[in-house]
Design a protein around this motif. Structure first.
Motif, short mmCIF file in Angstrom:
data_model
loop_
_atom_site.label_atom_id
_atom_site.label_comp_id
_atom_site.label_asym_id
_atom_site.label_seq_id
_atom_site.Cartn_x
_atom_site.Cartn_y
_atom_site.Cartn_z
N ALA A 118 0.69 -1.40 0.00
CA ALA A 118 -0.06 -0.07 0.00
C ALA A 118 0.95 1.32 -0.14
O ALA A 118 1.81 1.55 0.69
N ASP A 119 0.48 2.20 -0.55
CA ASP A 119 0.97 3.51 -0.44
C ASP A 119 0.13 4.45 0.50
O ASP A 119 0.74 5.19 1.25
N VAL A 120 -1.12 4.08 0.77
CA VAL A 120 -1.94 4.53 1.94
C VAL A 120 -2.69 3.30 2.40
O VAL A 120 -3.45 2.57 1.73
N PHE A 121 -2.36 3.15 3.65
CA PHE A 121 -3.33 2.09 4.48
C PHE A 121 -4.55 2.85 5.24
O PHE A 121 -4.32 3.52 5.93
N ALA A 122 -5.72 2.34 4.84
CA ALA A 122 -6.92 3.10 5.33
C ALA A 122 -7.40 1.96 6.41
O ALA A 122 -7.70 1.03 6.62
N LEU A 123 -7.76 2.90 7.65
CA LEU A 123 -8.45 2.41 8.71
C LEU A 123 -9.59 3.04 9.21
O LEU A 123 -10.04 4.32 8.52
N TRP A 124 -10.52 2.47 9.79
CA TRP A 124 -11.89 3.17 10.17
C TRP A 124 -11.47 3.94 11.37
O TRP A 124 -10.54 3.52 11.93
N GLY A 125 -12.60 4.74 11.80
CA GLY A 125 -12.23 5.56 12.91
C GLY A 125 -12.16 5.06 14.40
O GLY A 125 -13.55 5.05 14.83
N GLU A 126 -11.32 4.70 15.08
CA GLU A 126 -11.15 4.01 16.36
C GLU A 126 -10.65 5.30 17.24
O GLU A 126 -10.27 6.27 16.96
N PRO A 127 -10.73 4.94 18.61
CA PRO A 127 -10.05 6.04 19.42
C PRO A 127 -8.50 6.16 19.06
O PRO A 127 -7.85 5.29 18.53
N LEU A 128 -8.14 7.28 19.63
CA LEU A 128 -6.70 7.38 19.24
C LEU A 128 -5.65 6.35 19.69
O LEU A 128 -4.73 6.16 18.99
N ALA A 129 -5.98 5.95 21.02
CA ALA A 129 -4.72 4.77 21.48
C ALA A 129 -4.70 3.50 20.45
O ALA A 129 -3.86 2.96 19.96
N GLU A 130 -6.33 3.05 20.01
CA GLU A 130 -6.23 2.06 19.32
C GLU A 130 -5.72 2.29 17.73
O GLU A 130 -5.00 1.39 17.33
N THR A 131 -5.92 3.52 17.38
CA THR A 131 -5.47 4.00 15.91
C THR A 131 -3.87 3.91 15.92
O THR A 131 -3.42 3.26 15.17
N ALA A 132 -3.30 4.28 17.05
CA ALA A 132 -1.64 4.38 17.26
C ALA A 132 -1.38 2.98 17.21
O ALA A 132 -0.14 2.81 16.65
N GLU A 133 -1.85 2.16 17.90
CA GLU A 133 -1.60 0.73 17.80
C GLU A 133 -1.76 0.20 16.53
O GLU A 133 -0.73 -0.78 15.91
N GLN A 134 -2.65 0.60 15.50
CA GLN A 134 -2.70 -0.12 14.21
C GLN A 134 -1.61 0.37 13.41
O GLN A 134 -1.06 -0.30 12.49
N ILE A 135 -1.41 1.67 13.58
CA ILE A 135 -0.54 2.58 12.84
C ILE A 135 0.92 1.56 13.02
O ILE A 135 1.74 1.64 12.10
N ALA A 136 1.14 1.32 14.19
CA ALA A 136 2.47 0.58 14.61
C ALA A 136 2.61 -1.04 13.90
O ALA A 136 3.66 -1.19 13.47
N SER A 137 1.47 -1.44 13.90
CA SER A 137 1.28 -2.71 13.36
C SER A 137 1.57 -2.61 11.67
O SER A 137 2.39 -3.35 11.20
N VAL A 138 0.96 -1.46 11.11
CA VAL A 138 1.01 -1.20 9.63
C VAL A 138 2.80 -0.91 9.29
O VAL A 138 3.25 -1.63 8.45
N ARG A 139 3.33 -0.23 10.04
CA ARG A 139 4.66 0.23 9.95
C ARG A 139 5.54 -0.97 10.26
O ARG A 139 6.54 -1.14 9.63
N ALA A 140 5.11 -1.92 11.15
CA ALA A 140 6.16 -3.10 11.66
C ALA A 140 5.96 -4.19 10.33
O ALA A 140 6.98 -4.82 9.92
N ALA A 141 4.74 -4.14 9.72
CA ALA A 141 4.50 -5.09 8.63
C ALA A 141 5.45 -4.54 7.35
O ALA A 141 5.93 -5.40 6.63
N ALA A 142 5.14 -3.44 7.16
CA ALA A 142 6.01 -2.69 6.09
C ALA A 142 7.70 -2.97 6.05
O ALA A 142 8.45 -3.19 5.30
#
Length: 381
Positions: free
Chosen positions: A190-214
């Motif tokens: 992905a050039d852009v990874f799309a998430l649905w609107g979760e609370p900030l803490a959970e969103t930060a966790e998903q961002i970390a997971s995407v970056r680790a996978a990349a």
């Protein structure tokens, strides 16, 4: 630091609080809806996908013919057409639109909905197929010499596409999902990874997971991050919440949630107590179970009322409050904001007038602050 705003259009007037009006394909409404986004200052519009919906590439072609610079984000499910055909379809559209196309890859989270289009693969295999599919797309868009593939899902020989995208090196790929398989495949492609609107803490966790996978996929630059919300604005906080509760009452009284794509059969399951298969909906329902209001303005009650069928969490408040809430997500690494309203066409103009300028001004302030921050010894600010 930049922020990209994406809206969403459909081919007729419909939402969770508005029953469908007009024919399934209303060319005039589609044109007006797209132009409203362009006039409001949106960067792109998402054209959704469903097993009964109008074809997104043709909708995008209609929109491209009636707009000047609006970007087109076409949702696409791998597996229903060959990747070689999809590559030519989107490259042709990119040429005719003057390089305005991006493709949003949705692997598919509901087995029953997938079967309506003839897809009987289980979820993990769908992601494996998507991985192979995107390898082919990217090669078709960038390679000049013919190539073949003897893969697990696709076999072809001596393929060459004369038509290449107008954009260089290729058409941007957006990617949606929240499961480990989605992180793995989206983190790779992905050039852009799309998430649905979760609370900030959970969103930060998903961002970390995407970056680790990349990083695990060998990438030095991770995907940019998109998050989706349903802003509900009011002149005052009380007015915004009064509108929000009217919307919620309408959703509950109707018993189903509306969709921009196809019929209600395109989103499964719906309603309170639903048990969705896809991880994204499960995560939204988990957030709703913790409470209705999170962080500055995130409201999860609509997700609970619809079974988290699609993008269904709201940001409620004055334009200033909602702008600051969106900027909270920018501050944790979000670069793209996908927003759409419950009164689809009317809300677009309201966002353009009262919301987008505030967010962009906030981003500009952050850029100026970063540029003027003192540089310490060793080049560290």
């Amino acid at each position: 630091m930049t922020v990209e705003f994406i809206g969403m259009i459909g081919t007729r007037d419909v939402s969770e609080v508005r029953p469908p009006s007009g024919p399934v394909v209303d060319p005039d409404y589609t044109r007006r809806f797209a132009r409203a986004h362009e006039e409001a200052g949106f960067d792109r519009i998402l054209i959704g996908y469903g097993s009964s919906s109008p074809d997104g590439a043709q909708v995008a072609a209609h929109v491209a013919a009636h707009t000047e610079k609006l970007g087109l984000l076409v949702a696409h499910r791998p597996g229903f057409v060959a990747p070689t055909l999809a590559a030519r379809t989107f490259a042709t559209l990119d040429q005719f639109s003057g390089g305005r196309v991006a493709v949003h890859i949705i692997t598919g989270g509901h087995d029953a909905e997938q079967r309506r289009d003839g897809d009987h693969l289980p979820k993990d295999e769908r992601y494996a197929r998507t991985d192979e599919y995107l390898d082919v797309l990217k090669r078709a868009w960038t390679e000049d010499e013919p190539f073949g593939l003897d893969g697990d899902y696709y076999r072809f020989a001596d393929f060459h596409a004369e038509v290449k995208p107008a954009q260089s090196p290729r058409i941007p790929l957006y990617f949606g999902g929240s499961s480990p398989a989605a992180y793995r495949v989206g983190g790779k492609h992905a050039d852009v990874f799309a998430l649905w609107g979760e609370p900030l803490a959970e969103t930060a966790e998903q961002i970390a997971s995407v970056r680790a996978a990349a990083l695990a996929a060998g990438r030095t630059t991770p995907p940019r991050i998109s998050v989706s919300f349903r802003p509900i604005l009011g002149a005052t906080e009380d007015a915004a919440w009064e509108r929000a509760h009217r919307i919620l009452e309408t959703i509950r009284s109707r018993g189903t949630a509306g969709s921009f794509v196809g019929s209600r059969r395109d989103i499964l399951p719906t309603g309170p107590g639903a048990n969705p298969q896809n991880t994204g909906s499960q995560r939204l329902l988990a957030a709703a179970a913790k409470g209705e209001l999170h962080d500055r303005a995130l409201w999860t009650a609509p997700a609970a009322a619809t079974g988290a069928a699609g993008n269904s969490t709201a940001l409620v408040g004055t334009p200033e409050t909602v702008a600051q809430a969106l900027l909270d997500y920018v501050d944790i690494g979000v670069t793209t904001l996908l927003i759409r309203g419950y009164d689809p066409l009317e809300d677009v103009a309201d966002y353009g007038e009262r919301l987008l300028p505030l967010v962009r001004a906030g981003v500009a302030r952050r850029e100026r602050a970063a540029a003027s921050a003192p540089v310490a010894v060793g080049g560290v600010r």
